[in-house]
Design a protein around this motif. Structure first.
Motif, PDB file in Angstrom:
ATOM      1  N   MET A   1      47.899  32.926  43.859  1.00  0.00           N
ATOM      2  CA  MET A   1      48.825  33.370  42.872  1.00  0.00           C
ATOM      3  C   MET A   1      48.573  34.835  42.596  1.00  0.00           C
ATOM      4  O   MET A   1      47.485  35.347  42.880  1.00  0.00           O
ATOM      5  CB  MET A   1      48.710  32.525  41.616  1.00  0.00           C
ATOM      6  N   THR A   2      49.561  35.502  42.049  1.00  0.00           N
ATOM      7  CA  THR A   2      49.436  36.905  41.685  1.00  0.00           C
ATOM      8  C   THR A   2      49.851  37.090  40.234  1.00  0.00           C
ATOM      9  O   THR A   2      50.535  36.240  39.652  1.00  0.00           O
ATOM     10  CB  THR A   2      50.328  37.802  42.568  1.00  0.00           C
ATOM     11  N   ALA A   3      49.430  38.211  39.659  1.00  0.00           N
ATOM     12  CA  ALA A   3      49.805  38.549  38.292  1.00  0.00           C
ATOM     13  C   ALA A   3      50.061  40.043  38.228  1.00  0.00           C
ATOM     14  O   ALA A   3      49.608  40.805  39.082  1.00  0.00           O
ATOM     15  CB  ALA A   3      48.698  38.161  37.315  1.00  0.00           C
ATOM     16  N   GLU A   4      50.778  40.470  37.209  1.00  0.00           N
ATOM     17  CA  GLU A   4      50.986  41.898  36.997  1.00  0.00           C
ATOM     18  C   GLU A   4      49.940  42.405  36.022  1.00  0.00           C
ATOM     19  O   GLU A   4      49.293  41.631  35.332  1.00  0.00           O
ATOM     20  CB  GLU A   4      52.391  42.145  36.469  1.00  0.00           C
ATOM     21  N   GLY A   5      49.779  43.710  35.954  1.00  0.00           N
ATOM     22  CA  GLY A   5      48.818  44.289  35.031  1.00  0.00           C
ATOM     23  C   GLY A   5      47.436  44.354  35.626  1.00  0.00           C
ATOM     24  O   GLY A   5      47.266  44.397  36.852  1.00  0.00           O
ATOM     25  N   ARG A   6      46.412  44.345  34.775  1.00  0.00           N
ATOM     26  CA  ARG A   6      45.032  44.497  35.223  1.00  0.00           C
ATOM     27  C   ARG A   6      44.153  43.292  34.881  1.00  0.00           C
ATOM     28  O   ARG A   6      42.994  43.264  35.231  1.00  0.00           O
ATOM     29  CB  ARG A   6      44.419  45.750  34.584  1.00  0.00           C
ATOM     30  N   ARG A   7      44.679  42.307  34.158  1.00  0.00           N
ATOM     31  CA  ARG A   7      43.893  41.139  33.758  1.00  0.00           C
ATOM     32  C   ARG A   7      43.950  40.076  34.847  1.00  0.00           C
ATOM     33  O   ARG A   7      45.009  39.544  35.139  1.00  0.00           O
ATOM     34  CB  ARG A   7      44.409  40.558  32.461  1.00  0.00           C
ATOM     35  N   ALA A   8      42.789  39.769  35.426  1.00  0.00           N
ATOM     36  CA  ALA A   8      42.732  38.782  36.506  1.00  0.00           C
ATOM     37  C   ALA A   8      42.222  37.446  35.985  1.00  0.00           C
ATOM     38  O   ALA A   8      41.193  37.399  35.320  1.00  0.00           O
ATOM     39  CB  ALA A   8      41.808  39.285  37.612  1.00  0.00           C
ATOM     40  N   PRO A   9      42.925  36.357  36.280  1.00  0.00           N
ATOM     41  CA  PRO A   9      42.390  35.036  35.957  1.00  0.00           C
ATOM     42  C   PRO A   9      41.112  34.795  36.759  1.00  0.00           C
ATOM     43  O   PRO A   9      41.078  35.051  37.954  1.00  0.00           O
ATOM     44  CB  PRO A   9      43.486  34.072  36.397  1.00  0.00           C
ATOM     45  N   ARG A  10      40.071  34.340  36.107  1.00  0.00           N
ATOM     46  CA  ARG A  10      38.781  34.114  36.764  1.00  0.00           C
ATOM     47  C   ARG A  10      38.519  32.621  36.927  1.00  0.00           C
ATOM     48  O   ARG A  10      39.228  31.786  36.377  1.00  0.00           O
ATOM     49  CB  ARG A  10      37.647  34.735  35.941  1.00  0.00           C
ATOM     50  N   ASP A  25      43.395  24.517  37.408  1.00  0.00           N
ATOM     51  CA  ASP A  25      42.353  25.491  37.095  1.00  0.00           C
ATOM     52  C   ASP A  25      42.198  26.501  38.224  1.00  0.00           C
ATOM     53  O   ASP A  25      42.301  26.150  39.403  1.00  0.00           O
ATOM     54  CB  ASP A  25      41.009  24.792  36.894  1.00  0.00           C
ATOM     55  N   VAL A  26      41.891  27.730  37.859  1.00  0.00           N
ATOM     56  CA  VAL A  26      41.617  28.782  38.827  1.00  0.00           C
ATOM     57  C   VAL A  26      40.242  28.521  39.447  1.00  0.00           C
ATOM     58  O   VAL A  26      39.292  28.195  38.744  1.00  0.00           O
ATOM     59  CB  VAL A  26      41.653  30.169  38.153  1.00  0.00           C
ATOM     60  N   THR A  27      40.150  28.649  40.773  1.00  0.00           N
ATOM     61  CA  THR A  27      38.869  28.483  41.464  1.00  0.00           C
ATOM     62  C   THR A  27      38.220  29.829  41.771  1.00  0.00           C
ATOM     63  O   THR A  27      37.006  29.916  41.888  1.00  0.00           O
ATOM     64  CB  THR A  27      39.040  27.695  42.774  1.00  0.00           C
ATOM     65  N   SER A  28      39.021  30.885  41.922  1.00  0.00           N
ATOM     66  CA  SER A  28      38.490  32.231  42.098  1.00  0.00           C
ATOM     67  C   SER A  28      39.603  33.232  41.803  1.00  0.00           C
ATOM     68  O   SER A  28      40.777  32.946  42.010  1.00  0.00           O
ATOM     69  CB  SER A  28      37.965  32.440  43.524  1.00  0.00           C
ATOM     70  N   GLY A  29      39.208  34.400  41.321  1.00  0.00           N
ATOM     71  CA  GLY A  29      40.195  35.420  41.022  1.00  0.00           C
ATOM     72  C   GLY A  29      39.551  36.770  40.780  1.00  0.00           C
ATOM     73  O   GLY A  29      38.390  36.844  40.374  1.00  0.00           O
ATOM     74  N   ALA A  30      40.316  37.824  41.053  1.00  0.00           N
ATOM     75  CA  ALA A  30      39.810  39.183  40.879  1.00  0.00           C
ATOM     76  C   ALA A  30      40.971  40.164  40.923  1.00  0.00           C
ATOM     77  O   ALA A  30      42.062  39.834  41.396  1.00  0.00           O
ATOM     78  CB  ALA A  30      38.819  39.524  41.979  1.00  0.00           C
ATOM     79  N   LEU A  31      40.718  41.373  40.460  1.00  0.00           N
ATOM     80  CA  LEU A  31      41.668  42.463  40.621  1.00  0.00           C
ATOM     81  C   LEU A  31      41.489  42.983  42.039  1.00  0.00           C
ATOM     82  O   LEU A  31      40.391  43.395  42.423  1.00  0.00           O
ATOM     83  CB  LEU A  31      41.395  43.569  39.606  1.00  0.00           C
ATOM     84  N   LEU A  35      45.377  45.712  46.971  1.00  0.00           N
ATOM     85  CA  LEU A  35      46.756  45.475  46.549  1.00  0.00           C
ATOM     86  C   LEU A  35      47.103  46.156  45.228  1.00  0.00           C
ATOM     87  O   LEU A  35      48.258  46.443  44.960  1.00  0.00           O
ATOM     88  CB  LEU A  35      47.015  43.966  46.443  1.00  0.00           C
ATOM     89  N   GLY A  36      46.101  46.346  44.367  1.00  0.00           N
ATOM     90  CA  GLY A  36      46.332  47.012  43.089  1.00  0.00           C
ATOM     91  C   GLY A  36      46.803  46.091  41.980  1.00  0.00           C
ATOM     92  O   GLY A  36      47.240  46.553  40.935  1.00  0.00           O
ATOM     93  N   TYR A  37      46.727  44.786  42.190  1.00  0.00           N
ATOM     94  CA  TYR A  37      47.087  43.832  41.142  1.00  0.00           C
ATOM     95  C   TYR A  37      46.183  42.611  41.261  1.00  0.00           C
ATOM     96  O   TYR A  37      45.546  42.401  42.288  1.00  0.00           O
ATOM     97  CB  TYR A  37      48.568  43.448  41.195  1.00  0.00           C
ATOM     98  N   PRO A  38      46.132  41.780  40.203  1.00  0.00           N
ATOM     99  CA  PRO A  38      45.267  40.599  40.222  1.00  0.00           C
ATOM    100  C   PRO A  38      45.759  39.533  41.200  1.00  0.00           C
ATOM    101  O   PRO A  38      46.964  39.299  41.321  1.00  0.00           O
ATOM    102  CB  PRO A  38      45.332  40.069  38.794  1.00  0.00           C
TER     103      PRO A  38
END
Length: 80
Positions: A1-10, A25-31, A35-38
């Motif tokens: 999944m992707t998100a806008e902004g700078r807040r990454a689901p962890r 539930d999210v299993t892994s995530g980062a900015l 790509l420049g997005y979460p």
């Protein structure tokens, strides 16, 4: 999944559908620096796994809209 902004689901972040029901539930995530997005990976039910589905993640007390995205997030251009 992707998100806008700078807040990454962890890892461990709960995902909700449009009705506010917990659906995974999210299993892994980062900015992503490339790509420049979460970006994130999660375990969700089939009913919400279609590409383009909008979900909500609670990222450090803020609701962040996320979109189910096809993998891979990035494909290197091999044309040189």
């Amino acid at each position: 999944m992707t998100a806008e902004g700078r807040r990454a689901p962890r890892q461990g972040t709960t995902l909700r559908n449009a009705k506010g029901r917990s659906i995974g539930d999210v299993t892994s995530g980062a900015l992503s620096p490339t790509l420049g997005y979460p970006i994130a990976m999660a375990i969700v039910g089939r009913s919400v796994a279609d590409v383009g589905t909008q979900l909500t993640a609670d990222v450090r007390g803020h609701d962040v809209e996320v979109t189910v995205t096809a993998l891979p997030f990035y494909r290197r251009d091999l044309r040189g």
